[in-house]
Design a protein around this motif. Structure first.
Motif: not given
Length: 234
Positions: A1-30
């Motif tokens: 069998m072939e070994l493969l590691f499947v990884l999530d990105f946000d919350g596993v490799l990178f903490n993107s909470n603030f980035e996502a908040y910045t984007v959402a705030q920009h989308a809603a601004a004004g």
């Protein structure tokens, strides 16, 4: 069998909470139809159950009120939700024109432990994420690790789910693959139970951890040990 590691990105490799908040705030601004008073703390608690950008409309929309996060799974998106998702990705595209934007999305310690293995065994890894592919690749490139296959929100929307993407890639074919799937969201792991050999819950991400959740050191030990055994046998 072939070994493969499947990884999530946000919350596993990178903490993107603030980035996502910045984007959402920009989308809603004004814009009168969206709340302008969403705090980062409120956003964090809501984000723990978000699996698609349209969900943020149920936090920011004035007309729809604030959907209880636990109920998001039961909500069907409408035109207003998709409109917010479009605005969200347009805002992210604008923000990511700044080459320094990945600094708003710091890697977890797990990423730094794993990076040498990503670089030396790129064919053994794949990323499966609800984030759009381009922003994943930009973040990986910023940290010198854009070497693995990436499946993102575009693939999930086309196929219908993370599990469906895995099926498209034949990762669930019995006897062909030994899959280790790492995610911080229990709702993303549940469909993979009984479908892959090792569905592992990361305890450092956004979702609640329990007795079966594993630390980044524990998961890294599993990955590095399996890689060592596989390389010895090949």
């Amino acid at each position: 069998m072939e070994l493969l590691f499947v990884l999530d990105f946000d919350g596993v490799l990178f903490n993107s909470n603030f980035e996502a908040y910045t984007v959402a705030q920009h989308a809603a601004a004004g814009k009168d139809e969206y709340r302008q008073d969403v705090s980062f703390i409120e956003f964090e608690s809501f984000r723990a159950v978000v699996t698609d950008a349209w969900h943020y409309n149920r936090l920011y929309s004035k007309s729809k009120g604030i959907t209880v996060p636990a109920m998001l799974r039961e909500v069907e998106p409408d035109e207003d939700d998709w409109a917010f998702a479009t605005a969200f990705f347009a805002a992210r595209e604008e923000i990511t024109k700044d080459p320094e934007w990945p600094k708003a999305m710091p890697p977890y310690d797990f990423f730094f432990l794993l990076k040498p293995l990503l670089l030396s065994h790129p064919h053994r890894f794949a990323i499966l994420s609800t984030r759009n592919v381009d922003s994943i690749r930009q973040a990986l490139a910023f940290h010198g690790a854009d070497v693995v296959r990436v499946f993102g929100q575009e693939d999930i929307r086309r196929a219908g789910s993370k599990l469906a993407v895995a099926q498209e890639q034949n990762w669930l074919e019995r006897g062909k693959w030994l899959i280790v799937y790492v995610d911080d969201m229990n709702s993303h792991l549940e469909p993979f139970e009984g479908m892959v050999h090792l569905p592992l819950h990361a305890n450092w991400g956004y979702d609640q951890s329990d007795l079966s959740s594993l630390s980044h050191h524990q998961i890294f030990t599993i990955i590095s040990s399996l890689l060592t055994l596989t390389e010895k046998q090949s």
